[in-house]
Design a protein around this motif. Structure first.
Motif, PDB file in Angstrom:
ATOM      1  N   SER A 128       0.842  -1.196   0.000  1.00  0.00           N
ATOM      2  CA  SER A 128       0.000   0.000   0.000  1.00  0.00           C
ATOM      3  C   SER A 128       0.877   1.246   0.000  1.00  0.00           C
ATOM      4  O   SER A 128       2.066   1.185   0.320  1.00  0.00           O
ATOM      5  CB  SER A 128      -0.908   0.028   1.239  1.00  0.00           C
ATOM      6  N   VAL A 129       0.260   2.369  -0.389  1.00  0.00           N
ATOM      7  CA  VAL A 129       0.935   3.665  -0.267  1.00  0.00           C
ATOM      8  C   VAL A 129       0.063   4.519   0.661  1.00  0.00           C
ATOM      9  O   VAL A 129      -1.141   4.298   0.767  1.00  0.00           O
ATOM     10  CB  VAL A 129       1.123   4.352  -1.647  1.00  0.00           C
ATOM     11  N   GLU A 130       0.706   5.482   1.315  1.00  0.00           N
ATOM     12  CA  GLU A 130      -0.024   6.292   2.297  1.00  0.00           C
ATOM     13  C   GLU A 130       0.229   7.763   2.032  1.00  0.00           C
ATOM     14  O   GLU A 130       1.374   8.166   1.781  1.00  0.00           O
ATOM     15  CB  GLU A 130       0.479   5.918   3.707  1.00  0.00           C
ATOM     16  N   ASP A 131      -0.830   8.565   2.066  1.00  0.00           N
ATOM     17  CA  ASP A 131      -0.607   9.996   1.827  1.00  0.00           C
ATOM     18  C   ASP A 131      -0.356  10.733   3.139  1.00  0.00           C
ATOM     19  O   ASP A 131      -0.457  10.146   4.234  1.00  0.00           O
ATOM     20  CB  ASP A 131      -1.723  10.614   0.968  1.00  0.00           C
ATOM     21  N   ALA A 132      -0.033  12.019   3.018  1.00  0.00           N
ATOM     22  CA  ALA A 132       0.384  12.801   4.187  1.00  0.00           C
ATOM     23  C   ALA A 132      -0.730  12.927   5.220  1.00  0.00           C
ATOM     24  O   ALA A 132      -0.475  13.233   6.383  1.00  0.00           O
ATOM     25  CB  ALA A 132       0.854  14.175   3.733  1.00  0.00           C
TER      26      ALA A 132
END
Ligand SMILES: Cc1cc2nc3c(=O)[nH]c(=O)nc-3n(C[C@H](O)[C@H](O)[C@H](O)COP(=O)(O)OP(=O)(O)OC[C@H]3O[C@@H](n4cnc5c(N)ncnc54)[C@H](O)[C@@H]3O)c2cc1C
Length: 425
Positions: A128-132
């Motif tokens: 997964s990727v995670e935003d700020a």
């Protein structure tokens, strides 16, 4: 349905989203700002020189959506300016909205204000990727379309400081590379003198700040070439990212193109000097706002990749656009984005990946740039279908073709007609 997550909504990310969707995936496109098109928001030049051939190849391969939108949004078609033939200039005010509408119609999930700052790796794969803001996006395959421009520290260290460009780093936060977050070593382009990065090669003037005569010429012809008195010549050719415009004519004249703004074909121009040119007395910059001093810096952080655009050293990561190497331009971003999006779905379905053949300009450019990037000299150049070294190569190899039917035939002979329009299963 396989999930493809694309980080970066510039031209390459938009193209990847379309081809991944056409190949049958569930697609999420994450963009850190509030608009698509990235640096393309202040671009506009299409179909000039060899870009015509590359454009028609992708259309024949079944993923011409973005090129057709640019054609539809063109303010001027088939124009000439020094060193460049049969160019179209898209209207920077209309194109973003048309692309957004098209992606929404295709049911691509677009998330704005989503700046990816973390990734999660499980069993050597990005999970997964995670935003700020802490929002997580899971996927089967990820595409790094984050570009190579900025952020501010690079523009300061390698350029003339933050020029307040369309990327708006102070407000949205700077570019963050997914390849970099995956711990993969990236490369940096250089200028001919060996210094790092390259400065963007055009700035935009507020058209209405120019004389009525210049405005009329731009509105009618799309181009205005204004010879410069010797004492007002500024030579910025060596710092330009776009070497196809590093011709003497671009130093000795002010060359303006009408994209809605007046696109001034030089990286920057001292405003006091500019205002001494007849017709420019009231000139002011629209992009970057500090166009009198500098421009955005690019070609930092290119991913190592193969010719199918899979990032080397990562399991389920692809790349496109400037991230995929020293290719300059919207057309180049759309070409690589289209291939990366399609191959991401093939990868998720465990199918063989597609490599475009060298008998097509699109395939040759991808493999040629990879090869060139292994040498110091090759790293100091930029490559585009529209000029400089790569256009010369196209002519030498006989792959610069202006006859649309011949391009269609070539694509057919390669067995690639509509390849990007086919849903994979
Ligand atoms: C001033 C200027 C004028 C130009 N004019 C032309 C022209 O007329 N014709 C032409 O062909 N080319 C032109 N170019 C070059 C062309 O715009 C680029 O080469 C091409 O569009 C690059 O596309 P890209 O998708 O690779 O990257 P970008 O356009 O840089 O897009 C990358 C996107 O990723 C986003 N992003 C970055 N990090 C993250 C993150 N961590 N999370 C989420 N989003 C992220 C950015 O906000 C951006 O929208 C111009 C460039 C500039 C700067």
């Amino acid at each position: 349905m396989k999930k493809i997550v694309i980080v970066g909504g510039g031209w390459s990310g938009c193209a990847a989203a379309i081809s991944a969707k056409k190949a049958g995936a569930d697609v999420t496109l994450l963009e850190r700002t509030d608009m698509l098109l990235g640096t393309g928001l202040v671009g506009g030049i299409m179909r000039n020189n060899g870009r015509y051939t590359a454009t028609e190849e992708i259309i024949a391969m079944g993923s011409g959506d973005l090129f057709e939108i640019c054609d539809k949004c063109s303010r001027h078609t088939n124009i000439e300016f020094p060193g460049h033939k049969h160019a179209n200039l898209y209207d920077i005010a209309k194109t973003h909205g048309e692309v957004l509408k098209h992606l929404e119609n295709l049911k691509i999930n677009i998330v704005f204000n989503s700046r990816i700052t973390k990734i999660d790796i499980k069993n050597e794969r990005i999970s997964s990727v995670e935003d700020a803001d802490g929002n997580l996006y899971e996927g089967d395959v990820f595409i790094d379309a984050t570009g190579t421009a900025g952020p501010i520290n690079n523009c300061t260290k390698y350029g003339n400081g933050c020029a307040m460009c369309i990327l708006r780093c102070p407000s949205f936060g700077g570019r963050v590379s997914i390849t970099g977050l995956a711990g993969i070593k990236e490369s940096m382009g250089t200028k001919a003198d060996g210094s790092i990065g390259a400065m963007s090669g055009s700035c935009k003037l507020y058209k209405e700040s120019l004389s009525e005569e210049i405005q009329k010429e731009l509105n009618e012809k799309g181009v205005a070439v204004i010879p410069l008195p010797k004492e007002l010549v500024e030579d910025h050719l060596g710092v330009k990212a776009c070497q196809q415009y590093a011709l003497p004519e671009f130093k000795d004249n002010v060359i303006l193109l009408d994209t809605g703004h007046a696109k001034l074909m030089t990286p920057y121009y001292n405003l006091q000097t500019l205002s001494k040119i007849p017709g420019f007395e009231y000139a002011r910059f629209e992009d970057p706002y500090a166009g009198g001093k500098g421009n955005s810096m690019r070609y930092f952080a290119m991913a190592p990749r193969d010719n199918k655009l899979k990032v080397e050293g990562a399991e389920n990561l692809f790349c496109c656009g400037e991230k995929a190497g020293l290719l300059v331009g919207h057309t180049e971003a759309i070409v690589t984005g289209t291939l990366a999006g399609h191959n991401s779905v093939r990868y998720a379905l465990q199918k063989d990946l597609l490599q475009l053949p060298d008998c097509l300009s699109t395939g040759d450019a991808i493999s040629y740039v990879k090869e060139k990037m292994t040498t110091k000299d090759g790293m100091s150049k930029k490559y585009t279908f529209s000029g400089s070294v790569y256009f010369e190569r196209m002519k030498e190899l006989g792959i610069y073709i202006k006859d649309k039917n011949e391009i269609i035939k070539r694509v057919e002979e390669c067995g690639l007609t509509n390849i990007f329009a086919i849903k994979l299963s």
